[in-house]
Design a protein around this motif. Sequence first.
Motif, PDB file in Angstrom:
ATOM      1  N   ASN B 119       0.724  -1.220  -0.049  1.00 36.99           N
ATOM      2  CA  ASN B 119       0.020   0.029  -0.076  1.00 36.99           C
ATOM      3  C   ASN B 119       0.873   1.177  -0.046  1.00 36.99           C
ATOM      4  O   ASN B 119       1.588   1.492   0.771  1.00 36.99           O
ATOM      5  CB  ASN B 119      -0.885  -0.094   1.242  1.00 36.99           C
ATOM      6  CG  ASN B 119      -1.873   1.079   1.462  1.00 36.99           C
ATOM      7  OD1 ASN B 119      -1.825   2.053   0.634  1.00 36.99           O
ATOM      8  ND2 ASN B 119      -2.894   0.936   2.269  1.00 36.99           N
ATOM      9  N   ASP B 124      -5.317   3.286   5.187  1.00 39.93           N
ATOM     10  CA  ASP B 124      -5.673   1.897   5.007  1.00 39.93           C
ATOM     11  C   ASP B 124      -6.499   1.716   3.832  1.00 39.93           C
ATOM     12  O   ASP B 124      -7.517   2.382   3.868  1.00 39.93           O
ATOM     13  CB  ASP B 124      -6.305   1.365   6.397  1.00 39.93           C
ATOM     14  CG  ASP B 124      -5.628   1.418   7.338  1.00 39.93           C
ATOM     15  OD1 ASP B 124      -4.282   1.985   7.379  1.00 39.93           O
ATOM     16  OD2 ASP B 124      -5.915   1.212   8.552  1.00 39.93           O
ATOM     17  N   VAL B 126      -8.907  -1.351   1.798  1.00 40.57           N
ATOM     18  CA  VAL B 126      -9.374  -2.784   1.343  1.00 40.57           C
ATOM     19  C   VAL B 126      -9.504  -3.030  -0.146  1.00 40.57           C
ATOM     20  O   VAL B 126     -10.114  -2.157  -0.738  1.00 40.57           O
ATOM     21  CB  VAL B 126     -10.706  -2.704   1.959  1.00 40.57           C
ATOM     22  CG1 VAL B 126     -11.372  -4.321   1.729  1.00 40.57           C
ATOM     23  CG2 VAL B 126     -10.945  -2.341   3.374  1.00 40.57           C
ATOM     24  N   GLN B 152     -11.335 -10.162   0.350  1.00 44.29           N
ATOM     25  CA  GLN B 152     -10.686  -9.000   0.091  1.00 44.29           C
ATOM     26  C   GLN B 152      -9.738  -8.905   1.121  1.00 44.29           C
ATOM     27  O   GLN B 152      -9.334  -9.460   2.138  1.00 44.29           O
ATOM     28  CB  GLN B 152     -11.901  -7.934   0.713  1.00 44.29           C
ATOM     29  CG  GLN B 152     -12.962  -7.843  -0.068  1.00 44.29           C
ATOM     30  CD  GLN B 152     -14.011  -6.907   0.384  1.00 44.29           C
ATOM     31  OE1 GLN B 152     -14.093  -6.416   1.328  1.00 44.29           O
ATOM     32  NE2 GLN B 152     -14.944  -6.622  -0.667  1.00 44.29           N
ATOM     33  N   GLN B 153      -8.560  -7.940   0.781  1.00 52.39           N
ATOM     34  CA  GLN B 153      -7.256  -7.703   1.487  1.00 52.39           C
ATOM     35  C   GLN B 153      -7.204  -6.435   2.127  1.00 52.39           C
ATOM     36  O   GLN B 153      -7.378  -5.528   1.413  1.00 52.39           O
ATOM     37  CB  GLN B 153      -6.078  -8.041   0.471  1.00 52.39           C
ATOM     38  CG  GLN B 153      -6.115  -9.537  -0.211  1.00 52.39           C
ATOM     39  CD  GLN B 153      -5.609 -10.461   0.750  1.00 52.39           C
ATOM     40  OE1 GLN B 153      -5.026 -10.271   1.776  1.00 52.39           O
ATOM     41  NE2 GLN B 153      -6.281 -11.948   0.419  1.00 52.39           N
ATOM     42  N   THR B 154      -6.964  -6.359   3.356  1.00 51.66           N
ATOM     43  CA  THR B 154      -6.700  -5.149   4.035  1.00 51.66           C
ATOM     44  C   THR B 154      -5.351  -4.660   3.941  1.00 51.66           C
ATOM     45  O   THR B 154      -4.655  -5.733   4.761  1.00 51.66           O
ATOM     46  CB  THR B 154      -7.392  -4.968   5.058  1.00 51.66           C
ATOM     47  OG1 THR B 154      -8.902  -5.454   5.037  1.00 51.66           O
ATOM     48  CG2 THR B 154      -7.519  -3.770   5.810  1.00 51.66           C
ATOM     49  N   ARG B 156      -2.760  -1.767   5.725  1.00 49.12           N
ATOM     50  CA  ARG B 156      -2.654  -0.594   6.498  1.00 49.12           C
ATOM     51  C   ARG B 156      -1.586   0.216   5.621  1.00 49.12           C
ATOM     52  O   ARG B 156      -0.969  -0.145   4.798  1.00 49.12           O
ATOM     53  CB  ARG B 156      -1.785  -1.125   7.593  1.00 49.12           C
ATOM     54  CG  ARG B 156      -2.643  -1.995   8.490  1.00 49.12           C
ATOM     55  CD  ARG B 156      -3.634  -1.415   9.259  1.00 49.12           C
ATOM     56  NE  ARG B 156      -4.800  -2.703   9.576  1.00 49.12           N
ATOM     57  CZ  ARG B 156      -6.135  -2.064   9.761  1.00 49.12           C
ATOM     58  NH1 ARG B 156      -6.551  -0.955   9.806  1.00 49.12           N
ATOM     59  NH2 ARG B 156      -6.980  -3.331  10.030  1.00 49.12           N
ATOM     60  N   ALA B 193     -11.479   0.105   5.831  1.00 45.98           N
ATOM     61  CA  ALA B 193     -10.987  -1.052   6.773  1.00 45.98           C
ATOM     62  C   ALA B 193     -11.377  -1.129   8.056  1.00 45.98           C
ATOM     63  O   ALA B 193     -11.535  -0.079   8.970  1.00 45.98           O
ATOM     64  CB  ALA B 193      -9.214  -0.561   6.751  1.00 45.98           C
ATOM     65  N   LYS B 194     -11.576  -2.580   8.458  1.00 42.01           N
ATOM     66  CA  LYS B 194     -12.160  -2.724   9.789  1.00 42.01           C
ATOM     67  C   LYS B 194     -10.964  -2.927  10.832  1.00 42.01           C
ATOM     68  O   LYS B 194      -9.693  -3.016  10.075  1.00 42.01           O
ATOM     69  CB  LYS B 194     -12.857  -4.199   9.550  1.00 42.01           C
ATOM     70  CG  LYS B 194     -14.080  -4.174   8.940  1.00 42.01           C
ATOM     71  CD  LYS B 194     -15.423  -3.526   9.716  1.00 42.01           C
ATOM     72  CE  LYS B 194     -16.520  -3.029   8.943  1.00 42.01           C
ATOM     73  NZ  LYS B 194     -16.825  -3.723   7.809  1.00 42.01           N
ATOM     74  N   THR B 199     -12.036 -10.163   8.920  1.00 40.48           N
ATOM     75  CA  THR B 199     -11.745 -10.558   7.477  1.00 40.48           C
ATOM     76  C   THR B 199     -13.126 -10.607   6.727  1.00 40.48           C
ATOM     77  O   THR B 199     -14.217 -10.665   7.484  1.00 40.48           O
ATOM     78  CB  THR B 199     -11.111 -12.070   7.272  1.00 40.48           C
ATOM     79  OG1 THR B 199     -11.925 -12.836   8.163  1.00 40.48           O
ATOM     80  CG2 THR B 199      -9.911 -12.326   7.750  1.00 40.48           C
TER      81      THR B 199
END
Lengths: 532, 210
Positions: B119, B124, B126, B152-154, B156, B193-194, B199
């Motif tokens: 990133n 962040d 997603v 899904q990919q988070t 940071r 983003a959580k 996930t």
Amino acid sequence: MSSDITANDTHHAHDEHHDHGPPSGLMRWVLTTNHKDIGTLYLLFALLMLLVGGALAMGIRLELFEPGLQFINPDFFNQLTTMHALIMVFGAIMPAFVGFANWQVPMMVGAPDMALPRMNNWSFWILPFAFTLLISTFFMEGGAPAAGWTMYPPLVLQGAGNVPFMIFAVHLLGMSSIMGAINIIVTIVNMRAPGMTLLKMPLFVWTWFITAFLLVAAMPVFAGAVTMLLTDRFFETSFFNAAGGGDPVLYQHVFWFFGHPEVYIMILPAFGIVSQIIPTFARKKLFGYSSMVYATAAIAFLSFIVWAHHMFTVGMPVAGELYFMYATVMIAVPTAVKVFNWTATMWRGAMTFETPMLWSVAFVFLFTIGGFTGLMLGVAPADFQYHDSYFVVAHFHYVLVTGALFAIIAGVYYWLPKWTGNMYNEKLGKLHFWLSVISVNVLFFPQHFLGLAGMPRRIPDYAIQFADWNFWSSIGGFAFGLSQILFLFIVLKTIKGGEKATDEVWEGADGLEWTVASPAPYHTFATAPEIK
Amino acid sequence: MSTETNKSSADHRRLIGVLSLVVLGMFGFGFLLVPLYSVICDVFGLNGRFVDIDAGTYDITAQSERAATLTQNVDTTREITVQFLASRNQNLNFEFRPMQKKLVLHPGEMGMVKYYAKNLTGKDVVAQAVPSLVPGTAVKYFAKTECFCFTQQTLRAGEGKEMPLRFVVDPALPKNVSTISLAYTFFDTGAQAKPAGATFNVARAAGTSN
């Protein structure tokens, strides 16, 4: 045919519906519903657009004269190629053919006017507005559309302020074409003089009849495609946006479903014009009239089922490649029927080579070259090499310039004496022909070599090994461009005056339009001619 | 004359009506091509999409069992080159690349590669990777047991991570296919983003997917 016709239109007793001639002043042209006036407007508009589009092409050839960037920045270069194509296709070639249809179709089928004269006025007057929208983008921040005339997303949607202008211009052009096409179909179906059966219609009328159906079927699809572009850009839809689940390749399918019939829309009326001219100067009837009609219809049908040959490299399964390849190559059959028929018409004819005939013979020869390169491009494995190269540019300029445009110029020389009542200057006409036919080959033939050597299209700069042929191509381009100034001069001079034309104009001319006076009276065939 | 005019204008109207319907119909047909295109591509597997992964209905357990069966009979007579590609959607400011350009293996052999994503933004993100495969007809012979595209990919702000991919090529793959190109496009889902650990077991791209 002409001897069988009782021409009583020039002295007909007129009733209260119409007067002797046109009103005078500017409003005559704004308010006119006369097919001859509207035809003139269309043709003059096309001539203007030809000069505008040609000026853009001169900019392109100027930049490509030498390798390196000299005059034009790359973004503006892309605007030039895009706008050159849009203006030539929708502003010059198509309106010129509609102009011919307006002038000639009613006279050739013995009708007093087009079936829907007021809509006819609309069809024309939409055009100046559409092109004002389109050309105004040059003066906007971010400039004109630069993603190519095919408007592929996502690139085209990255245009700045020009996107809605381009799309609404296309909508207007589509409306104009569709109204024009409906008008032509209704005229041909309902307004033919008694006795003018379908298979007695001159071939120009036939080709336009079929072209009009292509327009009615294809233009709405294009309107749909650009509408989807519009909503993708402004209303958050995802027809072509991969991030939203759409697919940009879908656009290419929808576009070319329109785009391939479109190329026949630009060539079928040219076939018609040439099919009128060659018999006149060969002093023979057209060889294989009915096969010409069926070949035209066959080409029109095939044009709807071959679209993906424009996108062989997009990643298609082999079965798809094979189908589109065979279907495409099949178009060569009806097209060859036409070329052989024109040749057979000339065979042992008492030929003379007045200017319209020169252009027509050049059309047959040079269009066939464009047809052959089309065959090469239609072969899928070979297309992987040629795709997006200058070979493609050479191909479609052979069919559109030495094809469509040459036929238009031939038609102008052929009918101009009937329209204006004056003969054009034959010496100047021939000079115009020889200048054009030599320069156009110097312009486009080397582009075949450039493409085969690997020069990509739509680039402002190129590797040094392409320098020589680009130099010659540019020289040819400037010469061809300047030669058309001579055309403008000849046309204006003929409108102003000149040797008076006879009613028949050409010794071997055959058809209803040659039975009326020259210049054609404002109203012809108010009483239908008799056709035996 | 006037009766004739009336008759002909009725003829005109009928013909104009028919032609206008054709125009409207063809305008509609242009839009009909949109669902038609999706259906044809999915049915014939033309554009190399993994329809069930896109739709979030990919059955990982079933595919794992399938892979286990396939690895029982490796076809050592053939070699398949699998090429790995990566691209980013224009709205996603990520570094994204396969850590290995290609892998040569036998059908039935388990393949493993890693993709790297970083990133590059200050916040962040997603993201969702959407796979596609060339030739498209090979999709059904390509069993994935583990893929970063399943969820899904988070990532940071500034985070980089290696993401594994495990797959087996079915030995039933048509004989004329010797090279398979697997491409991933990474999209910003636009989702917030959580907190770490959460996930999303939804495998689909941002927005609507069909």
